[in-house]
Design an enzyme around this catalytic site. Structure first.
Site, PDB file in Angstrom:
ATOM      1  N   LYS A   1      -7.431   0.331   9.048  1.00 21.58           N
ATOM      2  CA  LYS A   1      -6.549   1.366   9.236  1.00 21.58           C
ATOM      3  C   LYS A   1      -6.221   2.059   7.671  1.00 21.58           C
ATOM      4  O   LYS A   1      -6.290   1.542   6.937  1.00 21.58           O
ATOM      5  CB  LYS A   1      -5.345   1.009   9.959  1.00 21.58           C
ATOM      6  CG  LYS A   1      -4.147   2.241  10.179  1.00 21.58           C
ATOM      7  CD  LYS A   1      -3.140   1.852  11.114  1.00 21.58           C
ATOM      8  CE  LYS A   1      -1.991   1.057  10.213  1.00 21.58           C
ATOM      9  NZ  LYS A   1      -1.245   1.631   9.224  1.00 21.58           N
TER      10      LYS A   1
ATOM     11  N   GLU B   1       3.530   7.813  13.173  1.00 21.96           N
ATOM     12  CA  GLU B   1       4.905   6.918  12.884  1.00 21.96           C
ATOM     13  C   GLU B   1       5.966   7.955  12.592  1.00 21.96           C
ATOM     14  O   GLU B   1       5.765   9.103  11.918  1.00 21.96           O
ATOM     15  CB  GLU B   1       4.587   6.409  11.461  1.00 21.96           C
ATOM     16  CG  GLU B   1       5.833   5.413  11.047  1.00 21.96           C
ATOM     17  CD  GLU B   1       5.578   4.597   9.992  1.00 21.96           C
ATOM     18  OE1 GLU B   1       6.721   3.864   9.344  1.00 21.96           O
ATOM     19  OE2 GLU B   1       4.319   4.186   9.669  1.00 21.96           O
TER      20      GLU B   1
ATOM     21  N   ASP C   1      -4.843  -2.918   7.495  1.00 16.73           N
ATOM     22  CA  ASP C   1      -4.653  -1.717   6.773  1.00 16.73           C
ATOM     23  C   ASP C   1      -5.438  -1.792   5.287  1.00 16.73           C
ATOM     24  O   ASP C   1      -5.641  -2.978   4.583  1.00 16.73           O
ATOM     25  CB  ASP C   1      -3.190  -1.928   6.230  1.00 16.73           C
ATOM     26  CG  ASP C   1      -2.404  -0.923   7.245  1.00 16.73           C
ATOM     27  OD1 ASP C   1      -2.754  -0.488   8.077  1.00 16.73           O
ATOM     28  OD2 ASP C   1      -1.064  -1.351   7.188  1.00 16.73           O
TER      29      ASP C   1
END
Length: 276
Positions: A118, A186, A88
């Site tokens: 990401k 998500e 991330d």
């Protein structure tokens, strides 16, 4: 082998090619021992900025720094030989623009051995994704509930319901067109997640989305029962290791106070035993 020298068996193109073939398996990891446990079973391992909440006791992911991600990314890298490692980009490390994003993404990959980064965001991040991909940095996108944006989203709410469906679809199409090799969905309604999955040519990775997504990811400390501060609806506990660990710690404390530990078999004699 150093983190930067590690060769992963799987890469971004391998993950992309799994769409329509079989479900993609992923978990988060923040340490070498945990990475070793999941390496054989996962297609990619995510070094998530959730580390701030799970291991550092932060109330959100917003306080996670580049230094924290480098530290944990390098640790995870040492534990992987099969699974691809995705890391991330923390809050504030890419939103300013493509040039800032490239500098920080390049640092994360160089100092950890990650095979991809990401980042959160859809339409507004398309230019940045395109900039990174053209410069050799594979990007996994993340849309729907984006935890780094909880202050503007009003908390950890489901995204894409009713009039929110069209913007989410636009986000999905934008990150695909920009060159992302996969996208995390998500906390998105299952029907909408299935629609996105059907429309995109890149894999969708669900977390609180749908079993119809091309893959799934969970925070490992959630699914193992280590992180118990709260439990999102989308988490299934596959073990309750947190309570088991607390019981073991309590037993150890009791034995120390009773002078039952260490026992003779845990201590050393004055003289080394004779060799046979």
């Amino acid at each position: 082998m150093s983190a930067t020298a590690r060769k992963t068996a799987l890469n971004a193109e391998d993950i992309r090619a799994l769409k329509g073939d079989r479900p993609i398996v992923s978990l988060t990891a923040y340490t070498t021992p945990m990475a070793r446990l999941m390496d054989e079973h996962c297609d990619f391992v995510l070094v998530g900025d959730s580390v701030g909440m799970v291991l550092h006791g932060l109330s959100s992911t917003l306080g996670v720094t580049m230094e924290m991600m480098v530290l944990h990314g390098a640790a995870v890298s040492r534990g992987l030989s099969h699974a691809m490692m995705v890391i991330d980009m923390p809050f504030g490390s890419y939103e300013e623009g493509p040039a800032q994003a490239f500098r920080n993404a390049a640092r994360l990959m160089a100092e950890t051995g990650a095979a991809a980064v990401k980042l959160e965001g859809g339409v507004e991040m398309a230019e940045t994704i395109r900039f990174l991909v053209k410069r050799g940095i594979p990007v996994m996108a993340h849309i729907g509930l984006t935890p780094q944006s909880i202050n503007t989203l009003g908390g950890y709410k489901v995204q894409g319901r009713a009039e929110g469906a069209a913007p989410l679809l636009a986000d999905a199409r934008a990150v695909e067109e920009a060159g992302a090799f996969a996208v995390v969905l998500e906390k998105v309604p299952a029907t909408l997640a299935d629609q996105v999955t059907a429309e995109l040519s890149i894999p969708t990775i669900g977390i609180g989305a749908s079993a119809g997504c091309d893959g799934q990811v969970l925070v490992v400390d959630d699914m193992l029962g280590f992180f118990t501060a709260f439990k999102p609806k989308f988490v299934k506990r596959y073990a309750e290791l947190g309570p088991a660990a607390e019981e073991a710690i309590a037993e150890y404390a009791a034995e120390v106070r009773a002078r039952a530990f260490p026992a003779p078999e845990h201590t050393f004699a004055d003289h080394a035993p004779k060799k046979d």
